[in-house]
Scaffold this active site. Structure first.
Site, mmCIF file in Angstrom:
data_model
loop_
_atom_site.group_PDB
_atom_site.id
_atom_site.type_symbol
_atom_site.label_atom_id
_atom_site.label_comp_id
_atom_site.label_asym_id
_atom_site.label_seq_id
_atom_site.Cartn_x
_atom_site.Cartn_y
_atom_site.Cartn_z
ATOM 1 N N TYR A 82 37.296 43.138 26.128
ATOM 2 C CA TYR A 82 38.048 44.082 26.986
ATOM 3 C C TYR A 82 39.497 44.227 26.525
ATOM 4 O O TYR A 82 40.109 43.251 26.083
ATOM 5 C CB TYR A 82 38.025 43.605 28.434
ATOM 6 N N HIS A 138 50.343 28.374 40.240
ATOM 7 C CA HIS A 138 49.777 27.802 41.470
ATOM 8 C C HIS A 138 50.380 28.529 42.657
ATOM 9 O O HIS A 138 51.608 28.644 42.757
ATOM 10 C CB HIS A 138 50.092 26.304 41.538
ATOM 11 N N TYR A 186 31.699 41.044 39.317
ATOM 12 C CA TYR A 186 31.611 40.577 37.928
ATOM 13 C C TYR A 186 32.927 40.036 37.375
ATOM 14 O O TYR A 186 32.943 39.318 36.365
ATOM 15 C CB TYR A 186 31.068 41.674 37.012
#
Length: 231
Positions: A228, A111, A132
């Site tokens: 990926y 955070h 993307y």
């Protein structure tokens, strides 16, 4: 240095199980927290980081500069928020972190109060599909409505914004991401800040409106991103 179990025993507390794993996880947590500061995602002692080790959640303490954290400062809570390791007070955002661990398969949470992410959180209810890489977070990133920091209301709004996402913005507050590991959670935080900066830059051009990706384009990118990297 001895392990955390020895330090806890020296303080009259029972050694924690799996100390070696906890020591490594704490070291990684501190390194990640310091990285958020070094890369400008937080200022001072703002923001917080956590990682789950079994039923224990290691979390950054409240109000302690990251560069001062030592192994002896290791701090852990259980999934009900009870402190089970260390003597420092945990971050005020414990409800936010625990909400994610209770409702997702997260292994780590980051955070931050990153500038561009926080700026975008004040402008739109959802970060548009400007690139993307939004697909790496599950799609266009939602903004959770403002609520007092450290509150159950903030945690509840965040969970709604995180539905089918691994990151969201907190209105007038910052950003939160999660992942299987600290590295993955941090990478998603960095990607989210970059996406926000990109959108702010694109929308600042006078008389121009940026093109946005369609839901199907983001879906296709998300499918490709699953493969990926190195296997």
């Amino acid at each position: 240095m001895g392990d955390i179990g020895e330090w806890q025993a020296d303080r009259g507390k029972s050694p924690a199980p799996g100390d070696g794993t906890i020591v490594r996880a704490w070291d990684e947590l501190v390194a990640t927290a310091r990285r958020t500061a070094a890369e400008g995602l937080v200022v001072g002692t703002s923001g917080n980081v956590s990682v789950r080790v079994g039923d224990t959640v290691l979390v950054t303490p409240s109000g302690v500069p990251y560069d001062r954290l030592r192994r002896e400062d290791a701090l852990g809570i259980d999934l009900d928020g009870r402190r089970v390791l260390g003597s420092l007070e945990p971050t005020s955002e414990v409800p936010l972190h625990l909400a994610i661990y209770r409702h997702t398969d997260a292994g780590a949470v980051v955070h931050t109060h990153a500038v561009h992410a926080t700026a975008v959180s004040t402008l739109v209810p959802e970060l548009p599909g400007i690139h993307y890489m939004a697909a790496a977070l599950g799609g266009p990133v939602r903004v959770a409505p403002y609520a007092l920091y450290g509150s159950a209301e903030l945690a509840d709004g965040m969970l709604r914004a995180l539905h089918e996402r691994t990151g969201c913005l907190l209105q007038n507050h910052g950003a939160v991401t999660y992942g299987d590991t600290l590295d993955q959670a941090y990478d998603r935080t960095a990607q989210l800040e970059w996406l926000c900066r990109l959108w702010l830059t694109a929308t600042s051009a006078p008389g121009r409106t940026p093109t946005l990706l369609s839901p199907s384009q983001l879906h296709d990118a998300g499918q490709k991103l699953r493969g990926y990297g190195q296997r």
